[in-house]
Write an enzyme that holds these catalytic residues in place. Structure first.
Site, PDB file in Angstrom:
ATOM      1  N   PHE A 156       0.660  -1.131   0.337  1.00 16.06           N
ATOM      2  CA  PHE A 156       0.439  -0.207  -0.107  1.00 16.06           C
ATOM      3  C   PHE A 156       0.916   1.481   0.205  1.00 16.06           C
ATOM      4  O   PHE A 156       2.160   1.276   0.421  1.00 16.06           O
ATOM      5  CB  PHE A 156      -0.932  -0.463   1.279  1.00 16.06           C
ATOM      6  CG  PHE A 156       0.203   0.247   2.540  1.00 16.06           C
ATOM      7  CD1 PHE A 156      -0.028   1.613   2.793  1.00 16.06           C
ATOM      8  CD2 PHE A 156       0.072  -1.294   3.284  1.00 16.06           C
ATOM      9  CE1 PHE A 156       0.345   1.306   4.246  1.00 16.06           C
ATOM     10  CE2 PHE A 156       0.589  -0.836   4.292  1.00 16.06           C
ATOM     11  CZ  PHE A 156       0.757   0.176   5.489  1.00 16.06           C
ATOM     12  N   CYS A 157       0.081   2.508  -0.120  1.00 19.13           N
ATOM     13  CA  CYS A 157       0.905   3.441  -0.053  1.00 19.13           C
ATOM     14  C   CYS A 157      -0.015   4.771  -0.314  1.00 19.13           C
ATOM     15  O   CYS A 157      -1.514   4.578  -0.428  1.00 19.13           O
ATOM     16  CB  CYS A 157       1.373   3.762  -1.590  1.00 19.13           C
ATOM     17  SG  CYS A 157       0.711   3.482  -3.430  1.00 19.13           S
ATOM     18  N   THR A 158       0.213   5.776  -0.777  1.00 21.53           N
ATOM     19  CA  THR A 158      -0.654   7.304  -0.492  1.00 21.53           C
ATOM     20  C   THR A 158      -2.001   7.015  -1.394  1.00 21.53           C
ATOM     21  O   THR A 158      -3.112   7.370  -0.739  1.00 21.53           O
ATOM     22  CB  THR A 158      -0.534   8.754  -0.606  1.00 21.53           C
ATOM     23  OG1 THR A 158       0.986   8.222   0.115  1.00 21.53           O
ATOM     24  CG2 THR A 158      -0.852   9.248  -0.409  1.00 21.53           C
ATOM     25  N   ILE A 214      -4.107   4.523   0.488  1.00 21.76           N
ATOM     26  CA  ILE A 214      -4.163   5.037   1.766  1.00 21.76           C
ATOM     27  C   ILE A 214      -6.324   5.849   1.786  1.00 21.76           C
ATOM     28  O   ILE A 214      -6.796   5.393   2.313  1.00 21.76           O
ATOM     29  CB  ILE A 214      -3.598   5.566   2.589  1.00 21.76           C
ATOM     30  CG1 ILE A 214      -2.518   4.418   2.882  1.00 21.76           C
ATOM     31  CG2 ILE A 214      -3.552   5.562   4.027  1.00 21.76           C
ATOM     32  CD1 ILE A 214      -1.294   5.339   3.459  1.00 21.76           C
TER      33      ILE A 214
END
Length: 302
Positions: free
Chosen positions: A193-195, A222
């Site tokens: 996951f990331c932003t 996210i």
């Protein structure tokens, strides 16, 4: 059970903040750069658009009518008809200017053989991930491990509970780090996951390429997770690359700041330090001036 809190509503004075990307062959970036810039300036939009032969990545803010006009214009190009957008709202413009940049990659990984346009890695949607984390395993009974693909300073602002954080300083370090830890993750379902989804999309494809057999990317990152399920299984806030600095799980701006001098994230507690001078210094770059917040408060009360 944790309840999803209400997201902020759009008002007549709100700025609409959008984040979007798409991996697609985009060979006319040089010709399109001034066209993008002119359109955005005409519609009073600010932010950053990255154009690359591998696609587009954008963070923009403006009034609703101008954002809608931009998306209608962008989607008129067949390459971007289906581009997905994440939205949040603010009462002020979080960007100072409008930039359109040309880059070799929309997110730099330096692995040219990774081509998301030719086939994505499997993805998991926010509601499904929450269910997996609630029950402690995926639908096949395998334990789920969250792997954060962001840089260390972003992770420090907030991340998922029990996430694996390799403390990388830049995304180009990720391929080697994840290869080095392959054996310890092989019997688990890994969710990267990331932003907003762009880094974890490349990360998951790379992991598949080097032999991971159960890896997913969090669809929309996210920000999409916050939008759809709130802050369940997440601790802290989410760093964003604009003047809001961080958003909470309700997609509201927080009191976290970023130091103008060293770009470190400065928490509300750290802002009480005498080393924190907005626009000049913070406890991270002027540690000789830093003092615990409790000491500062005690001195002020004395």
């Amino acid at each position: 059970m944790q309840q999803m809190q209400q997201q902020p509503h759009e008002t007549a004075t709100s700025f609409v903040n959008i984040a979007a990307y798409k991996f697609i062959t985009f060979n006319d970036t040089a010709e399109k750069r001034p066209v993008f810039l002119e359109f955005c300036q005409q519609h009073n939009l600010r932010g950053t658009i990255i154009l690359s032969p591998e696609g587009i990545n954008l963070f923009l803010a403006g009034k609703r009518s101008d954002i809608d006009a931009f998306l209608t214009w962008l989607r008129a190009d067949a390459r971007f008809t289906d581009i997905q957008v994440k939205e949040s709202f603010s009462e002020h413009q979080p960007f100072n200017r409008m930039l359109v940049k040309l880059k070799a990659e929309i997110i730099t990984m330096k692995h040219p053989l990774i081509k998301p346009e030719e086939g994505r890695a499997p993805f998991v949607e926010a509601k499904t991930l929450k269910r997996w984390l609630d029950q402690g395993h995926d639908d096949n009974g395998k334990p789920v491990v969250m792997v954060d693909t962001r840089n260390a300073f972003e992770v420090d602002v907030g991340t998922f509970e029990n996430t694996i954080d390799y403390r990388i300083e830049k995304f180009t370090e990720f391929p080697q780090v994840i290869a080095d830890h392959k054996d310890e993750l092989n019997d688990k379902t890994v969710v990267t996951f990331c932003t907003g989804g762009i880094r974890c999309e490349k990360a998951a494809i790379h992991m598949q390429n080097i032999g991971y057999d159960s890896v997913y990317q969090l669809e929309g990152g996210i920000l999409k997770y916050f939008e759809e399920v709130g802050g369940a299984h997440y601790q802290g806030d989410c760093f964003v690359f604009d003047y809001r600095t961080a958003l909470n799980p309700q997609l509201q701006e927080t009191q976290t700041e970023q130091c103008f001098a060293c770009r470190a994230v400065v928490t509300p507690r750290e802002q009480l330090s005498p080393a924190y001078v907005p626009g000049k210094s913070c406890p991270h770059c002027a540690p000789e001036l830093a003092a615990p917040a409790s000491e500062s408060n005690a001195s002020a009360a004395a």
